[in-house]
Design an enzyme around this catalytic site. Sequence first.
Site, PDB file in Angstrom:
ATOM      1  N   SER A  86       0.780  -1.207  -0.041  1.00  0.00           N
ATOM      2  CA  SER A  86       0.009  -0.009   0.057  1.00  0.00           C
ATOM      3  C   SER A  86       0.912   1.084   0.045  1.00  0.00           C
ATOM      4  CB  SER A  86      -0.901   0.038   1.194  1.00  0.00           C
ATOM      5  OG  SER A  86      -1.878  -1.145   1.220  1.00  0.00           O
TER       6      SER A  86
ATOM      7  N   ASP B 288      -6.946  -8.613   4.196  1.00  0.00           N
ATOM      8  CA  ASP B 288      -6.214  -9.358   3.390  1.00  0.00           C
ATOM      9  C   ASP B 288      -5.687 -10.485   3.693  1.00  0.00           C
ATOM     10  OD1 ASP B 288      -6.652  -7.397   1.143  1.00  0.00           O
ATOM     11  OD2 ASP B 288      -4.671  -6.374   1.441  1.00  0.00           O
TER      12      ASP B 288
HETATM   13  C1  S3P Z   1      -5.634  -1.322  -0.283  1.00  0.00           C
HETATM   14  C2  S3P Z   1      -6.948  -1.402   0.547  1.00  0.00           C
HETATM   15  C3  S3P Z   1      -7.823  -2.602   0.496  1.00  0.00           C
HETATM   16  C4  S3P Z   1      -6.770  -3.922   0.499  1.00  0.00           C
HETATM   17  C5  S3P Z   1      -5.720  -3.921  -0.585  1.00  0.00           C
HETATM   18  C6  S3P Z   1      -5.001  -2.668  -0.482  1.00  0.00           C
HETATM   19  C7  S3P Z   1      -4.878  -0.161  -0.447  1.00  0.00           C
HETATM   20  O1  S3P Z   1      -8.588  -2.750  -0.270  1.00  0.00           O
HETATM   21  O2  S3P Z   1      -7.635  -5.048   0.259  1.00  0.00           O
HETATM   22  O3  S3P Z   1      -4.881  -5.055  -0.732  1.00  0.00           O
HETATM   23  O4  S3P Z   1      -3.498   0.022  -0.607  1.00  0.00           O
HETATM   24  O5  S3P Z   1      -5.819   1.034  -0.038  1.00  0.00           O
HETATM   25  P1  S3P Z   1     -10.195  -2.332  -0.361  1.00  0.00           P
HETATM   26  O6  S3P Z   1     -10.055  -0.779  -0.498  1.00  0.00           O
HETATM   27  O7  S3P Z   1     -10.974  -3.040  -1.617  1.00  0.00           O
HETATM   28  O8  S3P Z   1     -10.738  -2.755   0.913  1.00  0.00           O
END
Ligand code: S3P
EC number: 2.5.1.19
Length: 452
Positions: free
Chosen positions: A29, A326
């Site tokens: 992220s 996740d």
């Molecule tokens: C993320 C947000 C999450 C997560 C993804 C990374 C991010 O998704 O599942 O692996 O970096 O903002 P969602 O916003 O769909 O929950």
Amino acid sequence: MLHGSAPRPATARKSAGLTGSVRIPGDKSISHRSFMFGGLASGETRITGLLEGEDVINTGRAMQAMGARIRKVGEQWLIEGTGNGALLAPDAPLDFGNAGTGVRLTMGLVSTYDFRSTFIGDASLSKRPMGRVLNPLREMGVQVSASEGDRLPVTLRGPGTPSPIRYRVPMASAQVKSAVLLAGLNTPGVTTVIEPVMTRDHTEKMLQGFGAALSVETDEDGVRTIRLEGRGKLKGQVIDIPGDPSSTAFPLVAALLVPGSDITIVNVLMNPTRTGLILTLQEMGADIEVLNARLAGGEDVADLRVRHSELKGVTVPEDRAPSMIDEYPILAVAACFAEGVTVMKGLEELRVKESDRLSAVADGLKLNGVDCDEGEDFLIVRGRPDGKGLGNATDGRVSTHLDHRIAMSFLVMGLASEHPVTIDDAAMIATSFPEFMQLMTGLGAKIDEVPE
Ligand code: S3P
């Protein structure tokens, strides 16, 4: 093949105790956001610890296509950004491969520019819903042309003057929150996002670090109001990215499950919006020692010592889901080896990840002899602490559906099961954790690619 090359099956076998010390690649992220904000800011951004997985590299390429200069010198990534409001129109479709975060955040970022941009991705990404991001962008005046059901390919055309909006995020999603805020960067006035349930806060923290006028107010019910003043200046930063807690989860659970294990994982991001799995495993009886807890670049970081543990089933509180969204596939694998029943609820978002993770996990568990129930938004797993009967004696292969976390979770399962566990394709692991095989086998895990 769906990812453009031949699938690479792999098998994991019952292993002897895992030992050693490892460093996990940078947080995905934060890596995506470092390329995006560095590519947008004025002046130079220097990044160390970047995750060089396929997902993040695709984000870097997209930023280059819109004018950012990105190069790697030694261990550092150096970026010369365009300046906020000065991205260039890309002259070809932007291809994000498998990456939901890459495509959704970049759609937000470029949507308010007065030019046309097109977004494409692989077979998995092309099935995922984009309406959750496109709807607020439409409210800001963006013209959207999308495939059936608001899926990729998507073409956006920003209005001359975008309108700031006040948007209440309808599902727990850091990607949706972030897309609206990033659209607000090139919008005059104040863009406001209301977040009823807190999700990972990297966008807020990092934009503040880059100098954006962004404030967060949290009321007594935990509802957050995030305000961003658009069209301000962003300034390049020096960023050191800590290890990804979502990747950490795989060797961590492997060490808990394989008898005799004692490993240390250094430099792990411990931002409280990301530590739900560690908390849950500790409630299950996991021996996870948090060492050298410290602050680095505004984030909580620590080293983790993890030893084999007898686990007990628990009911995971539903409101913890955003801080471990996740990690449910690997938690489900841990639950297979716990005494008693583990109940996981509030999992509707798992259906729209890189695969329908709820059914991919349940199908894989059943194939490998696990007693479990899949509901519309829940999963119940009844454990077998000794791993007896688990794994696949008849050589069935887990379908990974182009999903890196399904692939890694089931390989971890095979390390403690009576029989081996085989997955149909390990190729997608490179999207988030290219070093996975080498790192796991270095700790003593028996994982082999299966020659076709
Ligand atoms: C993320 C947000 C999450 C997560 C993804 C990374 C991010 O998704 O599942 O692996 O970096 O903002 P969602 O916003 O769909 O929950």
